[in-house]
Design a protein around this motif. Sequence first.
Motif, PDB file in Angstrom:
ATOM      1  N   ALA A  11      32.084  35.350  34.011  1.00 36.50           N
ATOM      2  CA  ALA A  11      32.117  36.433  33.020  1.00 36.50           C
ATOM      3  C   ALA A  11      32.023  37.788  33.708  1.00 36.50           C
ATOM      4  O   ALA A  11      32.722  38.746  33.331  1.00 36.50           O
ATOM      5  CB  ALA A  11      30.966  36.253  32.023  1.00 36.50           C
ATOM      6  N   LEU A  12      31.188  37.883  34.730  1.00 33.65           N
ATOM      7  CA  LEU A  12      31.025  39.163  35.441  1.00 33.65           C
ATOM      8  C   LEU A  12      32.314  39.587  36.141  1.00 33.65           C
ATOM      9  O   LEU A  12      32.585  40.788  36.278  1.00 33.65           O
ATOM     10  CB  LEU A  12      29.893  39.052  36.461  1.00 33.65           C
ATOM     11  CG  LEU A  12      28.470  39.049  35.888  1.00 33.65           C
ATOM     12  CD1 LEU A  12      27.466  38.596  36.944  1.00 33.65           C
ATOM     13  CD2 LEU A  12      28.102  40.445  35.372  1.00 33.65           C
ATOM     14  N   THR A  13      33.115  38.635  36.584  1.00 31.84           N
ATOM     15  CA  THR A  13      34.367  38.997  37.266  1.00 31.84           C
ATOM     16  C   THR A  13      35.321  39.727  36.333  1.00 31.84           C
ATOM     17  O   THR A  13      36.251  40.393  36.800  1.00 31.84           O
ATOM     18  CB  THR A  13      35.079  37.753  37.839  1.00 31.84           C
ATOM     19  OG1 THR A  13      35.494  36.894  36.767  1.00 31.84           O
ATOM     20  CG2 THR A  13      34.183  36.989  38.803  1.00 31.84           C
ATOM     21  N   ARG A  14      35.131  39.593  35.034  1.00 31.57           N
ATOM     22  CA  ARG A  14      36.028  40.238  34.065  1.00 31.57           C
ATOM     23  C   ARG A  14      35.611  41.673  33.749  1.00 31.57           C
ATOM     24  O   ARG A  14      36.346  42.386  33.073  1.00 31.57           O
ATOM     25  CB  ARG A  14      36.070  39.424  32.776  1.00 31.57           C
ATOM     26  CG  ARG A  14      36.647  38.028  32.966  1.00 31.57           C
ATOM     27  CD  ARG A  14      36.984  37.389  31.651  1.00 31.57           C
ATOM     28  NE  ARG A  14      37.706  36.144  31.822  1.00 31.57           N
ATOM     29  CZ  ARG A  14      38.306  35.476  30.849  1.00 31.57           C
ATOM     30  NH1 ARG A  14      38.292  35.963  29.602  1.00 31.57           N
ATOM     31  NH2 ARG A  14      38.941  34.346  31.068  1.00 31.57           N
ATOM     32  N   CYS A  15      34.442  42.076  34.223  1.00 36.38           N
ATOM     33  CA  CYS A  15      33.986  43.444  33.972  1.00 36.38           C
ATOM     34  C   CYS A  15      34.779  44.409  34.848  1.00 36.38           C
ATOM     35  O   CYS A  15      34.870  44.210  36.064  1.00 36.38           O
ATOM     36  CB  CYS A  15      32.493  43.573  34.265  1.00 36.38           C
ATOM     37  SG  CYS A  15      31.834  45.226  33.952  1.00 36.38           S
ATOM     38  N   PRO A  16      35.381  45.458  34.290  1.00 40.84           N
ATOM     39  CA  PRO A  16      36.168  46.410  35.087  1.00 40.84           C
ATOM     40  C   PRO A  16      35.356  46.980  36.250  1.00 40.84           C
ATOM     41  O   PRO A  16      34.210  47.408  36.074  1.00 40.84           O
ATOM     42  CB  PRO A  16      36.538  47.506  34.075  1.00 40.84           C
ATOM     43  CG  PRO A  16      36.481  46.824  32.751  1.00 40.84           C
ATOM     44  CD  PRO A  16      35.376  45.808  32.852  1.00 40.84           C
ATOM     45  N   GLY A  17      35.949  46.947  37.436  1.00 42.73           N
ATOM     46  CA  GLY A  17      35.289  47.509  38.612  1.00 42.73           C
ATOM     47  C   GLY A  17      34.365  46.555  39.334  1.00 42.73           C
ATOM     48  O   GLY A  17      33.811  46.899  40.384  1.00 42.73           O
ATOM     49  N   PHE A  18      34.200  45.339  38.813  1.00 45.29           N
ATOM     50  CA  PHE A  18      33.311  44.372  39.447  1.00 45.29           C
ATOM     51  C   PHE A  18      34.148  43.345  40.217  1.00 45.29           C
ATOM     52  O   PHE A  18      34.391  42.233  39.756  1.00 45.29           O
ATOM     53  CB  PHE A  18      32.414  43.694  38.402  1.00 45.29           C
ATOM     54  CG  PHE A  18      31.212  44.501  38.027  1.00 45.29           C
ATOM     55  CD1 PHE A  18      29.938  44.084  38.348  1.00 45.29           C
ATOM     56  CD2 PHE A  18      31.361  45.719  37.380  1.00 45.29           C
ATOM     57  CE1 PHE A  18      28.830  44.850  38.013  1.00 45.29           C
ATOM     58  CE2 PHE A  18      30.268  46.493  37.036  1.00 45.29           C
ATOM     59  CZ  PHE A  18      28.989  46.064  37.362  1.00 45.29           C
ATOM     60  N   GLY A  19      34.566  43.762  41.396  1.00 41.53           N
ATOM     61  CA  GLY A  19      35.332  42.881  42.264  1.00 41.53           C
ATOM     62  C   GLY A  19      34.424  41.962  43.066  1.00 41.53           C
ATOM     63  O   GLY A  19      33.196  41.983  42.933  1.00 41.53           O
ATOM     64  N   SER A  20      35.041  41.155  43.914  1.00 41.83           N
ATOM     65  CA  SER A  20      34.273  40.151  44.652  1.00 41.83           C
ATOM     66  C   SER A  20      33.249  40.778  45.594  1.00 41.83           C
ATOM     67  O   SER A  20      32.134  40.259  45.747  1.00 41.83           O
ATOM     68  CB  SER A  20      35.219  39.236  45.434  1.00 41.83           C
ATOM     69  OG  SER A  20      35.924  39.962  46.425  1.00 41.83           O
ATOM     70  N   ARG A  21      33.581  41.917  46.201  1.00 42.75           N
ATOM     71  CA  ARG A  21      32.629  42.523  47.152  1.00 42.75           C
ATOM     72  C   ARG A  21      31.386  43.025  46.417  1.00 42.75           C
ATOM     73  O   ARG A  21      30.257  42.840  46.891  1.00 42.75           O
ATOM     74  CB  ARG A  21      33.314  43.654  47.926  1.00 42.75           C
ATOM     75  CG  ARG A  21      34.399  43.152  48.864  1.00 42.75           C
ATOM     76  CD  ARG A  21      34.917  44.255  49.774  1.00 42.75           C
ATOM     77  NE  ARG A  21      35.580  45.315  49.034  1.00 42.75           N
ATOM     78  CZ  ARG A  21      36.826  45.271  48.637  1.00 42.75           C
ATOM     79  NH1 ARG A  21      37.561  44.194  48.866  1.00 42.75           N
ATOM     80  NH2 ARG A  21      37.376  46.278  47.974  1.00 42.75           N
TER      81      ARG A  21
END
Length: 365
Positions: A11-21
């Motif tokens: 779910a967090l990966t779908r938040c804008p600006g929250f990439g893998s790093r």
Amino acid sequence: MKSEGRFYLAALTRCPGFGSRTLRKLLAFYQTARDIWESGPEELAVQGQLTPGAVQRLMLFRREQEGLPEQLEASCRRAGCKLCTIEDDVYPVALKEIYDPPVVLFYRGTIEPDARRIAMVGSRRFTPYGEGLALDFGQRLAAAGLTVVSGAARGIDTASHRGARKAGRTVAVLGCGVDVAYPAENRRLLEDIASSGGAVISEYGPGTRPLPAFFPARNRIISGLSEGTLVIEAARRSGSLITAEMALSEGRDVFAIPGSVYSDSSWGCNHLIQQGARLVQSPDDILETYGVSAPPKKKSSHSFTAEERQVWQVLSFEHSLTVDEIIQSMPQGELPNLAFILLQMELKGLVIENELHAYRRAERE
């Protein structure tokens, strides 16, 4: 990571600006992804890993997407797919090593984390030359124990998967959800891959439709999974060249098969060779690079009916023929049940039908 935590991370990966790093930095400070999801703005700000703007985006996203982790878990159950995170043992080791690895992978089938893999990519608008190479290289590399990775696109990708399926494992990396067949005609191929020891993989959740922006990101996974990338046919603006560039940027091998200087379909491969890609003329060139022995060739054990033998004699491995072209090439004249004969030959594994509804021999003699 516990199953519950996996879906909070997805779910967090779908938040804008929250990439893998960003997410990997946060995971170093929090015990679980659920802790990140449920933290208040003050706590997130104190950790010092997020800017005030990022904290605000997460708070807004969480309010708008309340219940998203549970929705993702339910969608995976419906789609019959699994989810792994970068912290799980099943996550591919080679993929962890790239600059921007996806923190979650949705998949159907079986992931072998330590498998030796080779990517095979090329143009969607293939030529008979390119299709034959993809089938042959895919089959022979898979027979030697390498897992063939491609993107399940029309053209060279599809032929590479089909070739590999005849002799070993293959992995399809999608720019959409793993339950979405794109292109639609590859639905059966994707089902076969997932059910026969291979895997269908995506960083996008079930139901995600294919969008142009997803495919460059998909390409980094194709090259990231693989020790090397083989480009079979690529035009001047082919997405395959992007995959090759990504492989080079990660220090992975790039191989290319040369083609005619008069063919636009070969421009990309010839250009890569000019730039230092390894020229290959046979699967053995790649196997020798990785110290892998080619298995001994098996004698064909196929049995033919008299009618199938007539069709077989006018087909070749190098060039595909439409039904009309097969009829024109048959010295005995038209067979009244040709369509049925071709279907039976395809089910026996004698011939392959391509996206243009043309047929070729499934194996090189």
